[in-house]
Design a protein around this motif. Structure first.
Motif, short mmCIF file in Angstrom:
data_model
loop_
_atom_site.label_atom_id
_atom_site.label_comp_id
_atom_site.label_asym_id
_atom_site.label_seq_id
_atom_site.Cartn_x
_atom_site.Cartn_y
_atom_site.Cartn_z
N GLU A 1 0.87 -1.18 0.00
CA GLU A 1 0.00 0.00 0.00
C GLU A 1 0.90 1.23 0.00
OE1 GLU A 1 -4.04 1.58 2.30
OE2 GLU A 1 -2.92 -0.14 3.07
N LYS B 1 0.40 -2.98 3.82
CA LYS B 1 -0.86 -2.55 4.41
C LYS B 1 -0.80 -2.62 5.94
CE LYS B 1 -4.30 -3.47 0.82
NZ LYS B 1 -5.59 -4.14 0.53
N GLU C 1 -4.53 2.48 -1.57
CA GLU C 1 -4.42 1.18 -2.21
C GLU C 1 -4.21 1.37 -3.71
OE1 GLU C 1 -7.94 -1.00 -1.27
OE2 GLU C 1 -7.39 -1.26 0.85
#
Length: 275
Positions: free
Chosen positions: A136, A212, A226
């Protein structure tokens, strides 16, 4: 037999019966004591088989928060044990292990870095994948640069940080960039994912490509963006007991916790994906 002798016989039998009863009682007590001693011996053996001592875990930096939690849970469940951690870039940790570092467990952020250890013959048995992780983009709080895609990181003047290409998060980021035919020159390459994230937290960079799980752990210190290309660069995380583990039995128990339903609950809550 004389009549006198005959008169003494009932008393003699009664005495003999009492003696026999006493002997039976004594035998029963002796048997009970023996059983008690055996039970005590079994309990002692069970106690001596309890887990104890220190487990030294070498783990990828992205596992810091979740493994720290699991370490505390393990110590609570097994009084007398202690779990210590060495978090860092998986490639650096692997090199330390193959150089003789005294570790019990290795949890890497990619099969490639785990292979460094297995190829050197330093793992005991085959490693097992216990979680997966996806990339991410971490930006400054509020995303002031309006970053919405991986391509946006190539904008002129934007200060972007990546993990070193030898580190799993860096290799995954490069894979995503190559798949998108994007060229990106970062302001720095960092030795592990936490170092890359810190650059953004300290506002020394505008963005970083991290996991993430790291964005989630940072809370409101960064914002997460994202990007679809991350689905093609998901990292498997393998874990292994090391061949010369100083505390193999307790180390194996920690690995079992990591792979258990309880362990998976902690890891997925941190943002990891199930294998």
């Amino acid at each position: 037999m004389t009549p006198r002798s005959a008169r003494r016989t009932p008393r003699t039998l009664r005495l003999a019966g009492a003696g026999a009863a006493a002997l039976l009682a004594l035998t029963a007590c002796s048997s009970s004591d023996s059983d008690s001693g055996a039970a005590g011996s079994d309990a002692s053996a069970l106690s001596s088989s309890k887990l104890s001592g220190t487990v030294n875990v070498f783990a990828a930096a992205s596992l810091k928060e979740s493994f720290t939690t699991l370490g505390k849970e393990f110590e609570k469940a097994h009084p007398g044990t202690k779990v210590t951690f060495n978090f860092g870039g998986s490639d650096t940790l692997a090199a330390s292990i193959t150089s003789g570092a005294g570790a019990d467990v290795f949890a890497a952020a990619s099969p490639k870095t785990m292979k460094i250890v297995t190829a050197a013959g330093d793992a005991s048995g085959a490693p097992a994948t216990f979680v997966r992780n996806q990339l991410e983009i971490a930006t400054l709080p509020g995303n002031p640069d309006k970053i919405a895609s991986l391509k946006d990181l190539t904008k002129s003047g934007l200060k972007v940080v990546l993990c070193d290409k030898e580190v799993p998060c860096g290799a995954a980021a490069q894979k995503a960039l190559d798949a998108s035919s994007l060229k990106l020159t970062p302001v720095s390459y960092e030795q592990d994912v936490k170092s890359a994230l810190t650059k953004v937290e300290l506002k020394e960079a505008d963005a970083a490509v991290v996991y993430k799980t790291d964005v989630k752990a940072a809370g409101d210190k960064v914002a997460g963006v994202e990007f679809p290309e991350s689905a093609d660069a998901v990292n498997d995380y393998p874990i292994a007991l090391l061949k010369d583990a100083p505390n193999a039995a307790t180390a194996q128990a920690f690995i079992e916790l990591v792979r258990s339903a309880e362990g998976q609950k902690v890891l997925t809550a941190a943002g990891f994906l199930t294998p």
